[in-house]
Motif scaffolding. Sequence first.
Motif, PDB file in Angstrom:
ATOM      1  N   LYS A  42      -7.194 -22.644  -4.526  1.00 39.68           N
ATOM      2  CA  LYS A  42      -6.443 -23.820  -4.989  1.00 39.68           C
ATOM      3  C   LYS A  42      -5.930 -23.619  -6.418  1.00 39.68           C
ATOM      4  CE  LYS A  42      -8.842 -27.196  -2.078  1.00 39.68           C
ATOM      5  NZ  LYS A  42      -9.763 -26.301  -1.368  1.00 39.68           N
ATOM      6  N   ASP A  43      -6.774 -23.057  -7.290  1.00 37.37           N
ATOM      7  CA  ASP A  43      -6.385 -22.878  -8.688  1.00 37.37           C
ATOM      8  C   ASP A  43      -6.204 -21.391  -8.952  1.00 37.37           C
ATOM      9  OD1 ASP A  43      -5.882 -23.127 -11.323  1.00 37.37           O
ATOM     10  OD2 ASP A  43      -7.937 -23.554 -11.941  1.00 37.37           O
ATOM     11  N   ALA A  44      -4.960 -20.939  -8.926  1.00 40.26           N
ATOM     12  CA  ALA A  44      -4.710 -19.504  -9.019  1.00 40.26           C
ATOM     13  C   ALA A  44      -3.890 -19.130 -10.261  1.00 40.26           C
ATOM     14  CB  ALA A  44      -4.002 -19.019  -7.755  1.00 40.26           C
ATOM     15  N   GLU A  45      -3.954 -19.976 -11.309  1.00 36.79           N
ATOM     16  CA  GLU A  45      -3.240 -19.657 -12.556  1.00 36.79           C
ATOM     17  C   GLU A  45      -4.207 -19.067 -13.567  1.00 36.79           C
ATOM     18  OE1 GLU A  45      -0.660 -22.306 -14.499  1.00 36.79           O
ATOM     19  OE2 GLU A  45       0.914 -22.067 -13.005  1.00 36.79           O
ATOM     20  N   TYR A  46      -3.788 -17.997 -14.214  1.00 38.65           N
ATOM     21  CA  TYR A  46      -4.661 -17.255 -15.126  1.00 38.65           C
ATOM     22  C   TYR A  46      -4.015 -17.054 -16.490  1.00 38.65           C
ATOM     23  CZ  TYR A  46      -7.682 -15.876 -11.218  1.00 38.65           C
ATOM     24  OH  TYR A  46      -8.551 -15.873 -10.159  1.00 38.65           O
ATOM     25  N   SER A  47      -4.881 -16.889 -17.517  1.00 37.00           N
ATOM     26  CA  SER A  47      -4.438 -16.541 -18.870  1.00 37.00           C
ATOM     27  C   SER A  47      -5.072 -15.213 -19.274  1.00 37.00           C
ATOM     28  CB  SER A  47      -4.852 -17.625 -19.869  1.00 37.00           C
ATOM     29  OG  SER A  47      -4.175 -18.833 -19.592  1.00 37.00           O
ATOM     30  N   LEU A  48      -4.324 -14.433 -20.016  1.00 34.94           N
ATOM     31  CA  LEU A  48      -4.800 -13.122 -20.449  1.00 34.94           C
ATOM     32  C   LEU A  48      -5.921 -13.283 -21.478  1.00 34.94           C
ATOM     33  CD1 LEU A  48      -4.035 -10.029 -20.131  1.00 34.94           C
ATOM     34  CD2 LEU A  48      -2.727 -10.304 -22.246  1.00 34.94           C
ATOM     35  N   CYS A  49      -6.996 -12.487 -21.331  1.00 26.55           N
ATOM     36  CA  CYS A  49      -8.085 -12.557 -22.315  1.00 26.55           C
ATOM     37  C   CYS A  49      -8.394 -11.196 -22.948  1.00 26.55           C
ATOM     38  CB  CYS A  49      -9.348 -13.163 -21.711  1.00 26.55           C
ATOM     39  SG  CYS A  49      -9.998 -12.293 -20.294  1.00 26.55           S
ATOM     40  N   ALA A  50      -7.947 -10.089 -22.330  1.00 23.96           N
ATOM     41  CA  ALA A  50      -8.181  -8.771 -22.928  1.00 23.96           C
ATOM     42  C   ALA A  50      -7.268  -7.721 -22.318  1.00 23.96           C
ATOM     43  CB  ALA A  50      -9.646  -8.359 -22.754  1.00 23.96           C
ATOM     44  N   VAL A  51      -7.006  -6.680 -23.111  1.00 25.02           N
ATOM     45  CA  VAL A  51      -6.174  -5.545 -22.675  1.00 25.02           C
ATOM     46  C   VAL A  51      -6.839  -4.256 -23.137  1.00 25.02           C
ATOM     47  CG1 VAL A  51      -3.878  -4.451 -22.789  1.00 25.02           C
ATOM     48  CG2 VAL A  51      -4.077  -6.946 -22.998  1.00 25.02           C
ATOM     49  N   VAL A  52      -6.916  -3.278 -22.251  1.00 25.93           N
ATOM     50  CA  VAL A  52      -7.317  -1.924 -22.660  1.00 25.93           C
ATOM     51  C   VAL A  52      -6.053  -1.071 -22.672  1.00 25.93           C
ATOM     52  CG1 VAL A  52      -8.621   0.147 -22.033  1.00 25.93           C
ATOM     53  CG2 VAL A  52      -9.660  -2.105 -21.756  1.00 25.93           C
ATOM     54  N   ASN A  53      -5.789  -0.421 -23.812  1.00 25.57           N
ATOM     55  CA  ASN A  53      -4.605   0.421 -23.968  1.00 25.57           C
ATOM     56  C   ASN A  53      -4.987   1.892 -23.948  1.00 25.57           C
ATOM     57  OD1 ASN A  53      -2.688  -1.822 -24.711  1.00 25.57           O
ATOM     58  ND2 ASN A  53      -4.145  -2.017 -26.402  1.00 25.57           N
ATOM     59  N   HIS A  54      -4.107   2.718 -23.384  1.00 23.98           N
ATOM     60  CA  HIS A  54      -4.294   4.175 -23.448  1.00 23.98           C
ATOM     61  C   HIS A  54      -3.017   4.790 -23.997  1.00 23.98           C
ATOM     62  CE1 HIS A  54      -4.183   8.390 -22.066  1.00 23.98           C
ATOM     63  NE2 HIS A  54      -5.497   8.335 -22.234  1.00 23.98           N
ATOM     64  N   SER A  55      -3.138   5.405 -25.178  1.00 22.11           N
ATOM     65  CA  SER A  55      -1.996   6.125 -25.747  1.00 22.11           C
ATOM     66  C   SER A  55      -2.279   7.621 -25.636  1.00 22.11           C
ATOM     67  CB  SER A  55      -1.787   5.737 -27.212  1.00 22.11           C
ATOM     68  OG  SER A  55      -2.982   5.924 -27.945  1.00 22.11           O
ATOM     69  N   GLY A  56      -1.219   8.410 -25.553  1.00 20.03           N
ATOM     70  CA  GLY A  56      -1.400   9.852 -25.438  1.00 20.03           C
ATOM     71  C   GLY A  56      -1.137  10.346 -24.035  1.00 20.03           C
ATOM     72  N   PHE A  57      -1.782  11.469 -23.689  1.00 16.69           N
ATOM     73  CA  PHE A  57      -1.477  12.147 -22.436  1.00 16.69           C
ATOM     74  C   PHE A  57      -2.705  12.199 -21.527  1.00 16.69           C
ATOM     75  CE2 PHE A  57       1.024  13.784 -25.964  1.00 16.69           C
ATOM     76  CZ  PHE A  57       2.302  13.453 -25.545  1.00 16.69           C
ATOM     77  N   LEU A  58      -2.649  13.043 -20.505  1.00 15.35           N
ATOM     78  CA  LEU A  58      -3.731  13.107 -19.524  1.00 15.35           C
ATOM     79  C   LEU A  58      -5.065  13.509 -20.139  1.00 15.35           C
ATOM     80  CD1 LEU A  58      -1.995  14.741 -16.433  1.00 15.35           C
ATOM     81  CD2 LEU A  58      -3.028  12.495 -16.541  1.00 15.35           C
ATOM     82  N   ASP A  59      -5.072  14.612 -20.877  1.00 16.38           N
ATOM     83  CA  ASP A  59      -6.328  15.148 -21.404  1.00 16.38           C
ATOM     84  C   ASP A  59      -6.483  14.963 -22.909  1.00 16.38           C
ATOM     85  OD1 ASP A  59      -7.064  16.162 -18.840  1.00 16.38           O
ATOM     86  OD2 ASP A  59      -5.601  17.762 -19.129  1.00 16.38           O
ATOM     87  N   ASP A  60      -5.519  14.313 -23.513  1.00 14.38           N
ATOM     88  CA  ASP A  60      -5.560  14.144 -24.967  1.00 14.38           C
ATOM     89  C   ASP A  60      -5.013  12.762 -25.297  1.00 14.38           C
ATOM     90  OD1 ASP A  60      -5.674  14.493 -27.682  1.00 14.38           O
ATOM     91  OD2 ASP A  60      -3.759  15.570 -27.797  1.00 14.38           O
ATOM     92  N   GLY A  61      -5.887  11.762 -25.275  1.00 13.09           N
ATOM     93  CA  GLY A  61      -5.429  10.395 -25.494  1.00 13.09           C
ATOM     94  C   GLY A  61      -6.428   9.596 -26.298  1.00 13.09           C
ATOM     95  N   HIS A  62      -6.106   8.314 -26.475  1.00 13.62           N
ATOM     96  CA  HIS A  62      -6.941   7.444 -27.309  1.00 13.62           C
ATOM     97  C   HIS A  62      -6.934   6.043 -26.706  1.00 13.62           C
ATOM     98  CE1 HIS A  62      -8.949   5.920 -30.830  1.00 13.62           C
ATOM     99  NE2 HIS A  62      -7.955   5.107 -31.124  1.00 13.62           N
TER     100      HIS A  62
END
Length: 273
Positions: A214-234
């Motif tokens: 019935k209640d399917a509206e959501y607000s964002l609370c967190a984000v995980v970011n990945h910068s860089g490449f496959l084997d060399d990222g942050h």
Amino acid sequence: ESATAFGWLMSDMWLGEFDCVSPEVFHSVLGKRYPTFSKRTQQDAQEFLICVLNELHEGLKKVRARLCKRRCVTDAKASRGSVSETSIITQLFEGQLSYDIMCLECKTTIDRPERFTVLSLPIPSKSACSLQDCLKCFFQQDILTWNNQIQCSWCGTKQDAAVKATITKAPQIIIFHLKRFEWQGKHKRKLSTDICYPLSNLDLSPYSSPLFCKDAEYSLCAVVNHSGFLDDGHYTAFCKHSVTKNWYSFDDAQITKIPNASVQSDTAYLLFY
């Protein structure tokens, strides 16, 4: 042991006695159970998250089961059945999908329920798209053919089928994993697609069963970011303070308050709503 270490980490974070808190004790304890994450090489944040949720669920459901046995001595079913499989993790993060699978020969339809804690969404564009585009792609009807045919109980043979997923139980917190790493032939690559996602009013009702969600509206609370490449990222994270509603950026020991506009990131990898 993992649940206790996580509890101490939560206490250190919320008591506010330190400018920053290192999760090294929790990481060390988890590394004993999952040796992959004890190595000094880059690992996948989504895989780590699933291991953390599973480990906390396993640790905390046993406590729940013991308490239940004490209170419900006469109800043997309650102490050993479904109650022992619930935890704070399932209460917060577990949802359920229903896959409608229809045989294209006889039109017989079966429902296959499946629980989830993380939804892995395909990215339909290489340049730019929205989270809604990813959701539409995930929930669109697919045709199963060739090696993916189903064994139809009515026809008695393997047949082509149409399959479509629907959310039948919406979790309190829903986690989206954006599939930025994909195989192209024998090589794996990272998709750097800029994905636009809303900070509030994310409506999941188009993908949900009206009977259960019935209640399917959501607000964002967190984000995980990945910068860089496959084997060399942050990895970095953006988190919304549940009391002040301010957003903060977590970059190793550097914690800074950020404006709402900065939460939209072209390196987003995991989204928590």
